[in-house]
Design a protein around this motif. Structure first.
Motif, PDB file in Angstrom:
ATOM      1  N   GLY A   1       0.815  -1.216   0.000  1.00 50.82           N
ATOM      2  CA  GLY A   1       0.000   0.000   0.000  1.00 50.82           C
ATOM      3  C   GLY A   1       0.843   1.258   0.000  1.00 50.82           C
ATOM      4  O   GLY A   1       0.503   2.248  -0.659  1.00 50.82           O
ATOM      5  N   ILE A   2       1.946   1.231   0.734  1.00 45.90           N
ATOM      6  CA  ILE A   2       2.856   2.374   0.772  1.00 45.90           C
ATOM      7  C   ILE A   2       3.435   2.626  -0.613  1.00 45.90           C
ATOM      8  O   ILE A   2       3.488   3.769  -1.076  1.00 45.90           O
ATOM      9  N   ILE A   3       3.838   1.561  -1.285  1.00 44.52           N
ATOM     10  CA  ILE A   3       4.387   1.697  -2.641  1.00 44.52           C
ATOM     11  C   ILE A   3       3.329   2.250  -3.595  1.00 44.52           C
ATOM     12  O   ILE A   3       3.604   3.162  -4.385  1.00 44.52           O
ATOM     13  N   ILE A   4       2.119   1.722  -3.504  1.00 41.97           N
ATOM     14  CA  ILE A   4       1.031   2.215  -4.358  1.00 41.97           C
ATOM     15  C   ILE A   4       0.798   3.699  -4.110  1.00 41.97           C
ATOM     16  O   ILE A   4       0.656   4.489  -5.053  1.00 41.97           O
ATOM     17  N   GLN A   5       0.789   4.115  -2.849  1.00 41.50           N
ATOM     18  CA  GLN A   5       0.579   5.528  -2.519  1.00 41.50           C
ATOM     19  C   GLN A   5       1.706   6.400  -3.071  1.00 41.50           C
ATOM     20  O   GLN A   5       1.447   7.480  -3.605  1.00 41.50           O
ATOM     21  N   LEU A   6       2.936   5.932  -2.951  1.00 40.17           N
ATOM     22  CA  LEU A   6       4.084   6.714  -3.424  1.00 40.17           C
ATOM     23  C   LEU A   6       4.129   6.836  -4.940  1.00 40.17           C
ATOM     24  O   LEU A   6       4.727   7.778  -5.466  1.00 40.17           O
ATOM     25  N   VAL A   7       3.501   5.912  -5.643  1.00 44.80           N
ATOM     26  CA  VAL A   7       3.457   5.969  -7.108  1.00 44.80           C
ATOM     27  C   VAL A   7       2.178   6.657  -7.591  1.00 44.80           C
ATOM     28  O   VAL A   7       2.223   7.570  -8.424  1.00 44.80           O
ATOM     29  N   LEU A   8       1.048   6.234  -7.072  1.00 44.14           N
ATOM     30  CA  LEU A   8      -0.250   6.692  -7.572  1.00 44.14           C
ATOM     31  C   LEU A   8      -0.571   8.144  -7.212  1.00 44.14           C
ATOM     32  O   LEU A   8      -0.996   8.921  -8.081  1.00 44.14           O
ATOM     33  N   ILE A   9      -0.376   8.514  -5.958  1.00 49.85           N
ATOM     34  CA  ILE A   9      -0.764   9.857  -5.511  1.00 49.85           C
ATOM     35  C   ILE A   9      -0.023  10.942  -6.305  1.00 49.85           C
ATOM     36  O   ILE A   9      -0.673  11.843  -6.866  1.00 49.85           O
ATOM     37  N   PRO A  10       1.317  10.899  -6.416  1.00 53.57           N
ATOM     38  CA  PRO A  10       1.997  11.932  -7.215  1.00 53.57           C
ATOM     39  C   PRO A  10       1.570  11.923  -8.686  1.00 53.57           C
ATOM     40  O   PRO A  10       1.463  12.992  -9.306  1.00 53.57           O
ATOM     41  N   ALA A  11       1.311  10.745  -9.242  1.00 52.95           N
ATOM     42  CA  ALA A  11       0.876  10.678 -10.642  1.00 52.95           C
ATOM     43  C   ALA A  11      -0.469  11.374 -10.830  1.00 52.95           C
ATOM     44  O   ALA A  11      -0.646  12.164 -11.771  1.00 52.95           O
ATOM     45  N   VAL A  12      -1.416  11.100  -9.953  1.00 48.81           N
ATOM     46  CA  VAL A  12      -2.734  11.725 -10.062  1.00 48.81           C
ATOM     47  C   VAL A  12      -2.626  13.229  -9.836  1.00 48.81           C
ATOM     48  O   VAL A  12      -3.218  14.019 -10.585  1.00 48.81           O
TER      49      VAL A  12
END
Length: 172
Positions: A150-161
Motif C-alpha cells: 500500500g505504501i508503494i502504491i501511494q508513493l506511485v499513484l498519488i503523485p501521478a494523479v
C-alpha cells in the motif's frame, strides 16, 4: 465557489473511499496490505486542502464501519479514523504551506503524512488496547511490514494523479 467545489470534491473522495475497499475486501489480508481507504483521503487533502482531508479521513472509516460493518468499529475503525484524519491534515497542511509545490514538496508532504498517520494510529491503538495487547512488534508489523504494498502504491499513484490534476489546471 471554492468552498462549494471543495465540498463536492470531498464528498466524491468520501464516496470513493466507501467503494474502493470492495475491490480488495473479499480477502481482508489483501485489503490490509493495499490500504484502499488511504488513497482518497490523501488525494482529497492535496486537491481540497487539509480541512477537507482531515474531515474525510476521520469520517470515512467510521461511516464505512456503520454502513458495511468493515472495518470493525472497535478498535480498527476508531484507530483508522484518527490515522486517516492525521494523513488528511498533515499532507494538505504541509503541501499548501510549501513554496514551489513541486514534486519534492509533494513527496515530502506525502511521506511526512504517512509517518505521522502511522504514529497516530499506533498511539490510538495503544490507548485503546493497552501496551500488553498492542506491542512494539504489533505496531511495526501493522504500520510497516504489512503495509509495504500500500505504501508503494501511494508513493506511485498519488503523485501521478496530482501531476495530472495540476496539468489540467484543477489544483490551485
Amino acid at each position: 465557489m471554492k468552498n462549494l467545489r471543495n465540498s463536492v470534491l470531498a464528498a466524491m473522495f468520501l464516496a470513493i473511499g466507501l467503494v474502493l475497499p470492495f475491490l480488495t475486501g473479499q480477502i481482508q489480508r489483501i485489503g490490509n496490505m493495499l490500504l484502499p481507504m488511504h488513497i482518497p483521503v490523501l488525494l482529497c487533502s492535496f486537491i481540497c486542502g487539509w480541512k477537507c482531508g482531515l474531515a474525510v479521513g476521520f469520517i470515512l472509516p467510521l461511516l464505512r464501519s456503520v454502513m458495511f460493518g468493515m472495518p470493525p468499529m472497535y478498535p480498527k475503525a476508531v484507530a483508522m479514523a484518527f490515522e486517516l484524519a492525521a494523513y488528511g491534515f498533515m499532507a494538505g497542511y504541509i503541501y499548501y504551506r510549501s513554496k514551489s509545490k513541486d514534486w519534492k514538496d509533494l513527496y515530502s508532504a506525502l511521506i511526512i503524512a504517512m509517518v505521522f498517520g502511522r504514529l497516530v494510529w499506533g498511539a490510538v491503538q495503544t490507548i485503546l488496547l493497552g501496551m500488553e495487547k498492542f506491542t512494539f512488534y504489533v505496531f511495526i508489523s501493522g504500520a510497516i511490514l504489512d503495509a509495504v504494498p500500500g505504501i508503494i502504491i501511494q508513493l506511485v499513484l498519488i503523485p501521478a494523479v496530482i501531476t495530472v490534476v495540476k496539468r489540467r489546471g484543477l489544483l490551485h
